[in-house]
Design a protein around this motif. Structure first.
Motif, mmCIF file in Angstrom:
data_model
loop_
_atom_site.group_PDB
_atom_site.id
_atom_site.type_symbol
_atom_site.label_atom_id
_atom_site.label_comp_id
_atom_site.label_asym_id
_atom_site.label_seq_id
_atom_site.Cartn_x
_atom_site.Cartn_y
_atom_site.Cartn_z
ATOM 1 N N ASP A 142 -5.201 -14.216 -3.405
ATOM 2 C CA ASP A 142 -4.014 -13.779 -2.643
ATOM 3 C C ASP A 142 -4.440 -12.699 -1.653
ATOM 4 O O ASP A 142 -4.063 -12.702 -0.482
ATOM 5 C CB ASP A 142 -2.942 -13.157 -3.558
ATOM 6 N N VAL A 143 -5.246 -11.773 -2.184
ATOM 7 C CA VAL A 143 -5.608 -10.612 -1.381
ATOM 8 C C VAL A 143 -6.647 -10.995 -0.326
ATOM 9 O O VAL A 143 -6.604 -10.514 0.813
ATOM 10 C CB VAL A 143 -6.083 -9.466 -2.294
ATOM 11 N N ASP A 144 -7.552 -11.898 -0.683
ATOM 12 C CA ASP A 144 -8.521 -12.405 0.289
ATOM 13 C C ASP A 144 -7.770 -13.010 1.479
ATOM 14 O O ASP A 144 -8.077 -12.721 2.641
ATOM 15 C CB ASP A 144 -9.394 -13.469 -0.398
ATOM 16 N N ALA A 145 -6.765 -13.818 1.180
ATOM 17 C CA ALA A 145 -5.995 -14.470 2.251
ATOM 18 C C ALA A 145 -5.249 -13.438 3.094
ATOM 19 O O ALA A 145 -5.281 -13.486 4.323
ATOM 20 C CB ALA A 145 -5.012 -15.480 1.656
ATOM 21 N N MET A 146 -4.592 -12.489 2.437
ATOM 22 C CA MET A 146 -3.832 -11.494 3.203
ATOM 23 C C MET A 146 -4.762 -10.625 4.045
ATOM 24 O O MET A 146 -4.440 -10.274 5.181
ATOM 25 C CB MET A 146 -2.988 -10.627 2.260
ATOM 26 N N ALA A 147 -5.934 -10.307 3.487
ATOM 27 C CA ALA A 147 -6.881 -9.476 4.233
ATOM 28 C C ALA A 147 -7.353 -10.210 5.486
ATOM 29 O O ALA A 147 -7.530 -9.605 6.541
ATOM 30 C CB ALA A 147 -8.073 -9.107 3.354
ATOM 31 N N GLN A 162 2.949 -4.174 10.015
ATOM 32 C CA GLN A 162 3.340 -3.776 8.680
ATOM 33 C C GLN A 162 3.250 -5.004 7.762
ATOM 34 O O GLN A 162 3.734 -6.080 8.107
ATOM 35 C CB GLN A 162 4.773 -3.267 8.705
ATOM 36 N N LEU A 163 2.607 -4.805 6.624
ATOM 37 C CA LEU A 163 2.513 -5.881 5.631
ATOM 38 C C LEU A 163 3.629 -5.675 4.616
ATOM 39 O O LEU A 163 3.704 -4.641 3.951
ATOM 40 C CB LEU A 163 1.147 -5.838 4.945
ATOM 41 N N GLN A 164 4.510 -6.652 4.535
ATOM 42 C CA GLN A 164 5.616 -6.581 3.579
ATOM 43 C C GLN A 164 5.307 -7.537 2.445
ATOM 44 O O GLN A 164 5.003 -8.700 2.668
ATOM 45 C CB GLN A 164 6.902 -6.988 4.259
ATOM 46 N N LEU A 165 5.414 -7.003 1.238
ATOM 47 C CA LEU A 165 4.945 -7.760 0.083
ATOM 48 C C LEU A 165 6.070 -7.907 -0.939
ATOM 49 O O LEU A 165 6.865 -6.993 -1.150
ATOM 50 C CB LEU A 165 3.785 -6.970 -0.542
ATOM 51 N N ASN A 166 6.099 -9.076 -1.566
ATOM 52 C CA ASN A 166 7.045 -9.272 -2.663
ATOM 53 C C ASN A 166 6.435 -10.281 -3.627
ATOM 54 O O ASN A 166 5.400 -10.880 -3.342
ATOM 55 C CB ASN A 166 8.389 -9.790 -2.126
ATOM 56 N N THR A 167 7.070 -10.441 -4.764
ATOM 57 C CA THR A 167 6.658 -11.523 -5.651
ATOM 58 C C THR A 167 7.885 -12.335 -6.012
ATOM 59 O O THR A 167 8.984 -11.792 -6.142
ATOM 60 C CB THR A 167 5.972 -11.003 -6.926
ATOM 61 N N LEU A 168 7.674 -13.622 -6.124
ATOM 62 C CA LEU A 168 8.770 -14.514 -6.522
ATOM 63 C C LEU A 168 8.616 -14.924 -7.985
ATOM 64 O O LEU A 168 9.396 -15.702 -8.500
ATOM 65 C CB LEU A 168 8.782 -15.753 -5.637
ATOM 66 N N GLY A 169 7.561 -14.434 -8.624
ATOM 67 C CA GLY A 169 7.338 -14.753 -10.026
ATOM 68 C C GLY A 169 7.073 -16.232 -10.249
ATOM 69 O O GLY A 169 6.714 -16.964 -9.324
ATOM 70 N N THR A 170 7.265 -16.664 -11.486
ATOM 71 C CA THR A 170 7.066 -18.081 -11.815
ATOM 72 C C THR A 170 8.397 -18.806 -11.611
ATOM 73 O O THR A 170 9.438 -18.171 -11.496
ATOM 74 C CB THR A 170 6.678 -18.221 -13.294
ATOM 75 N N PRO A 171 8.365 -20.139 -11.621
ATOM 76 C CA PRO A 171 9.635 -20.870 -11.517
ATOM 77 C C PRO A 171 10.606 -20.452 -12.630
ATOM 78 O O PRO A 171 11.811 -20.368 -12.395
ATOM 79 C CB PRO A 171 9.209 -22.329 -11.679
ATOM 80 N N ARG A 236 0.626 -9.446 -12.843
ATOM 81 C CA ARG A 236 -0.062 -10.103 -11.731
ATOM 82 C C ARG A 236 0.261 -9.390 -10.417
ATOM 83 O O ARG A 236 -0.618 -9.112 -9.601
ATOM 84 C CB ARG A 236 0.364 -11.576 -11.656
ATOM 85 N N PHE A 237 1.518 -9.093 -10.251
ATOM 86 C CA PHE A 237 1.947 -8.412 -9.016
ATOM 87 C C PHE A 237 1.277 -7.043 -8.896
ATOM 88 O O PHE A 237 0.788 -6.659 -7.822
ATOM 89 C CB PHE A 237 3.473 -8.269 -9.000
ATOM 90 N N GLU A 238 1.235 -6.331 -10.032
ATOM 91 C CA GLU A 238 0.565 -5.022 -9.994
ATOM 92 C C GLU A 238 -0.907 -5.180 -9.625
ATOM 93 O O GLU A 238 -1.462 -4.376 -8.868
ATOM 94 C CB GLU A 238 0.715 -4.301 -11.341
ATOM 95 N N GLY A 239 -1.521 -6.256 -10.129
ATOM 96 C CA GLY A 239 -2.923 -6.529 -9.808
ATOM 97 C C GLY A 239 -3.112 -6.732 -8.313
ATOM 98 O O GLY A 239 -4.050 -6.198 -7.708
ATOM 99 N N VAL A 240 -2.215 -7.490 -7.704
ATOM 100 C CA VAL A 240 -2.296 -7.747 -6.263
ATOM 101 C C VAL A 240 -2.168 -6.427 -5.501
ATOM 102 O O VAL A 240 -2.940 -6.136 -4.576
ATOM 103 C CB VAL A 240 -1.200 -8.755 -5.823
ATOM 104 N N CYS A 241 -1.218 -5.598 -5.916
ATOM 105 C CA CYS A 241 -1.019 -4.303 -5.235
ATOM 106 C C CYS A 241 -2.277 -3.450 -5.334
ATOM 107 O O CYS A 241 -2.705 -2.827 -4.345
ATOM 108 C CB CYS A 241 0.160 -3.539 -5.846
ATOM 109 N N GLN A 242 -2.892 -3.440 -6.525
ATOM 110 C CA GLN A 242 -4.100 -2.616 -6.702
ATOM 111 C C GLN A 242 -5.240 -3.101 -5.811
ATOM 112 O O GLN A 242 -5.975 -2.306 -5.231
ATOM 113 C CB GLN A 242 -4.544 -2.627 -8.161
ATOM 114 N N LEU A 243 -5.378 -4.431 -5.725
ATOM 115 C CA LEU A 243 -6.463 -4.957 -4.886
ATOM 116 C C LEU A 243 -6.240 -4.615 -3.414
ATOM 117 O O LEU A 243 -7.181 -4.297 -2.694
ATOM 118 C CB LEU A 243 -6.596 -6.471 -5.075
ATOM 119 N N LEU A 247 -8.673 -2.375 -0.898
ATOM 120 C CA LEU A 247 -9.137 -2.752 0.441
ATOM 121 C C LEU A 247 -8.562 -1.840 1.520
ATOM 122 O O LEU A 247 -8.767 -2.082 2.713
ATOM 123 C CB LEU A 247 -8.742 -4.199 0.750
ATOM 124 N N ASP A 248 -7.785 -0.849 1.080
ATOM 125 C CA ASP A 248 -7.184 0.071 2.062
ATOM 126 C C ASP A 248 -6.229 -0.613 3.016
ATOM 127 O O ASP A 248 -6.122 -0.227 4.180
ATOM 128 C CB ASP A 248 -8.283 0.740 2.910
#
Ligand code: ATP
Ligand code: MG
Length: 429
Positions: A142-147, A162-171, A236-243, A247-248
């Motif tokens: 996810d982060v590779d793609a956003m970067a 500005q990068l706006q981020l959200n999560t939609l979770g699982t179905p 998972r979402f917290e993991g994405v935020c940390q990554l 990457l700053d």
């Protein structure tokens, strides 16, 4: 009888040479970025079976309900001009067995078609540049793609991002949340705008995305998906935020960001620019782990984004003029014109950038035009030169520092057979 003037259809736009230069810059930068990241290009047809989008995007979305260019072809098949790229890329990956060959890093670029109300940054034929990473479910992808999106926009020199981020979770998360949200909204139906009221039955999550101000105000109080996520999705979402932090890359968590398309799970994001006015989003994307299976393929994780090239170009503005020619070939008189045509071809075969004057105007006029073009070296053939089998050379701009065979202001007459070599040598100095 005056003939009706034919013009482009509404929302369809011609790109004239001044604009195509900026486009080429964007395309070139994108190619470099993808190449460096091991992402390979895929090209799919503009026309696909309507069912691909109905299934892959979702019947209840605006794109499928209201915006598609669909028609019956001569064989009575329902066809649609692609409104976006992801469904086609995943269809192609399934059709050609790419999903069994390890993970895929693919990009595409090309026209998309949506029947929308045209305005600045919104057209009926527009162009997208897109990335799809297939077969990796990890947060890192996810982060590779956003970067990649963030860095490409940065390298293009686009400001105010500005990068706006959200999560939609699982179905499953979304099902629970949908019930909560619908329950909450049903008690407030009277306060909803008509569009949102309709969506309450068909696609309630899209109400979060409503552009109506009253609805937006109301939604500030609504239950949020982020707080009702299951543990796994939250981690998972917290993991994405940390990554992203590692990457700053700065980001803002935006709970109402749901994206227009139905197949998204977990990460959803948009990159906006404060310089774009109403059409602020330059890039939108997210994770779509459910899509491959919906399209009849093996269950495959997916993460991607698409950028609107028109909006990038609006941000970049019209840029510098065309690069000036190295050689301008001035010519006048019947046999001189033939010689000039032959010589222009020869010089181009030697990889020089050559402008052949086809005006037939006086030499004075041809010189003025050559100056305007910013040409560097003039090659001159008049009737006299043509008869004698010679040509004349003269610097127009930027002569070499010194020690050249030809000084600024001088003319040099030389045998036609030697021109090509001499011009190459002069320009190489
Ligand atoms: P919007 O909310 O602006 O309609 P969207 O959610 O429909 O955008 P996506 O389907 O995510 O857009 O497409 C990705 C990007 O493609 C958008 O961020 C935008 O830059 C561009 N785009 C989408 N529709 C158009 C259009 N009609 N004209 C020009 N660019 C567009
Ligand atoms: Mg749209």
């Amino acid at each position: 009888m005056a003939l009706e003037r034919l013009q482009t259809l509404r929302g369809m736009v011609d790109l004239l040479p001044r604009q195509t230069m900026v486009w080429q810059q964007v395309e070139e930068q994108a190619r470099h970025h993808f190449h460096r990241a091991g992402v390979r290009e895929i090209r799919t047809p503009l026309l696909e079976a309507t069912a691909l989008f109905a299934r892959g995007i979702g019947e209840a979305t605006d794109v499928v309900c209201k915006e598609m260019y669909s028609f019956q072809d001569r064989g009575q098949r329902s066809c649609t001009l692609r409104p976006e790229g992801t469904a086609s890329v995943v269809r192609a990956a399934i059709q050609h067995g790419l999903l069994n060959q390890g993970h895929q890093r693919l990009w595409y670029m090309g026209p998309m078609f949506r029947y929308e109300r045209p305005q600045a940054g919104r057209q009926r034929q527009f162009h997208q540049l897109g990335l799809e990473l297939l077969g990796v479910a990890e947060e890192r992808s996810d982060v590779d793609a956003m970067a990649m999106a963030w860095d490409l926009l940065g390298d293009l020199g686009i400001q105010g991002l500005q990068l706006q981020l959200n999560t939609l979770g699982t179905p499953e998360d979304r099902r629970c949340y949908r019930e909560q949200l619908v329950g909450w909204l049903e008690q407030r139906v009277q306060q909803l705008d008509p569009d949102s009221r309709q969506r309450l039955a068909t696609n309630p999550l899209r109400i979060l995305d409503s552009k109506n101000n009253t609805t937006q105000d109301l939604l500030r109080e609504a239950p949020q998906l982020l707080t009702t996520l299951g543990k796994e999705s939250r981690e998972r979402f917290e993991g994405v935020c940390q990554l992203l932090q590692a990457l700053d890359i700065p980001f803002v968590i935006t709970p109402q960001l749901v994206r227009g398309l139905d197949y998204y799970t977990h990460t959803a994001f948009e990159i906006t620019s404060d310089q774009l006015g109403a059409q602020a989003t330059v890039c939108g994307g997210g994770r779509y782990d459910g899509l491959a299976a919906i399209l009849g393929g093996p269950p495959t994780a997916g993460m991607g984004w698409a950028m609107g090239i028109e909006r990038l170009v609006l941000l970049l503005g019209s840029q510098k003029d065309a690069t000036p020619p190295q050689v301008v070939l001035l010519n006048r008189g019947e046999s001189a014109q033939v010689r000039a045509l032959v010589l222009a071809r020869q010089l181009r075969q030697a990889k020089l950038h050559v402008e052949l004057d086809l005006s037939g105007a006086t030499f004075a006029r041809q010189f003025r035009r050559a100056d305007r073009l910013g040409g560097r070296l003039a090659v001159i053939i008049g009737e006299q030169e043509a008869q004698a089998g010679v040509v004349k050379l003269k610097w127009l701009h930027h002569p070499p520092q010194s020690g050249s065979d030809l000084d600024m202001g001088e003319e040099w007459t030389l045998p036609a057979a030697e021109v090509s070599k001499t011009v190459e040598r002069l320009l190489a100095d």
